[in-house]
Write an enzyme that holds these catalytic residues in place. Sequence first.
Site, PDB file in Angstrom:
ATOM      1  N   LYS A   1     -18.916  20.481 -96.494  1.00  0.00           N
ATOM      2  CA  LYS A   1     -19.521  20.856 -95.170  1.00  0.00           C
ATOM      3  C   LYS A   1     -20.146  19.326 -94.647  1.00  0.00           C
ATOM      4  O   LYS A   1     -21.031  19.006 -95.765  1.00  0.00           O
ATOM      5  CB  LYS A   1     -20.527  21.772 -94.864  1.00  0.00           C
ATOM      6  CG  LYS A   1     -21.019  22.001 -93.566  1.00  0.00           C
ATOM      7  CD  LYS A   1     -21.845  23.445 -93.457  1.00  0.00           C
ATOM      8  CE  LYS A   1     -22.335  23.445 -92.299  1.00  0.00           C
ATOM      9  NZ  LYS A   1     -23.344  24.812 -92.214  1.00  0.00           N
TER      10      LYS A   1
ATOM     11  N   HIS B   1     -22.026  18.417 -91.950  1.00  0.00           N
ATOM     12  CA  HIS B   1     -23.090  18.808 -91.320  1.00  0.00           C
ATOM     13  C   HIS B   1     -24.162  19.696 -91.560  1.00  0.00           C
ATOM     14  O   HIS B   1     -23.725  20.617 -92.437  1.00  0.00           O
ATOM     15  CB  HIS B   1     -22.703  19.217 -89.606  1.00  0.00           C
ATOM     16  CG  HIS B   1     -21.720  20.367 -89.639  1.00  0.00           C
ATOM     17  ND1 HIS B   1     -20.386  20.388 -90.000  1.00  0.00           N
ATOM     18  CD2 HIS B   1     -22.305  21.516 -89.328  1.00  0.00           C
ATOM     19  CE1 HIS B   1     -20.166  21.604 -89.833  1.00  0.00           C
ATOM     20  NE2 HIS B   1     -21.270  22.456 -89.618  1.00  0.00           N
TER      21      HIS B   1
END
Length: 225
Positions: free
Chosen positions: A108, A110
Site C-alpha cells: 500500500k 498511502h
Amino acid sequence: MTTANMPDPLAQEFVAFAVEAGVLRFGEFKTKAGRLSPYFFNAGLFDDGAKLGRLAQFYAQRLIASGLQFDMIFGPAYKGITLAAALSIELARLGHNKPFAYNRKEAKDHGEGGTLVGAPVQGRVLIIDDVISAGTSVRESIAMITAAGATPCGVTIALDRQEKAVENGVDSPKSAVQYVTEQLHLPVIAIAGLSDLLEFLKTTSDARVTAHAGAVQAYRDRYGV
C-alpha cells in the site's frame, strides 16, 4: 497426531468436526501436485462464526499442549489472515493474549503504507496456515518476518497431508512439512494428519464416510511418507 498404539482424541474430534462441517470432503480431487486425491480439505469453508470459532479452539488446544513459546501470530494472506485473527481471539479468551499481524499481497502506497498490517512484527513469531502444500508460503512468511527484525519460531496448520512433496515434477522422499522442519528448522504443529483421518475412517459408524477408507489408504500407500 496419532501414535502407533493410541489414537489422538483431539485429532479424532477435529477430523469428525471437519467432515461434519463439509470442510473435509471425499471423492476425486486434483491436487496442486497434479495427483488425484480421494479427499479434499478446504479451510475456506470454515465460513461462519461457529465453525471458525471451533477451529480456533482446536488450534489453541494443540498449541498450548505443545508448549511452544511465541510472542505473536502471523497469518499469510489470504487464508492465514482469518486464522490468525480467530486464534488470537481464542487464546485471549483462554488467558493468553497474543498480538497478530498479516500481510497484503500488494504494498500500500498511502496511509500507513507497506505490506504488513496489524501489530508490530517482533519477538518470536508463530506462522499460522491451513496446510503446507509446497512450503512456498512458509518461506515467504519467514522472509517478511526476518525483514521486520523478528524471529520465526514455528508453524501451526490444521491438517498435515503427510505425503511426498513434488520437486521439479518428481516425487520427493520428504513431505512439505518435513521440509519445513528439517530445512527451515521450524517445528510444525498440526491439529491432525492423514494418519488421523485414516483412523477416523476405520472407526466411524458413518457408512457414507467409511466407504472411502480403501481409496484414502491406497493414496497413503502410494504417496505417503
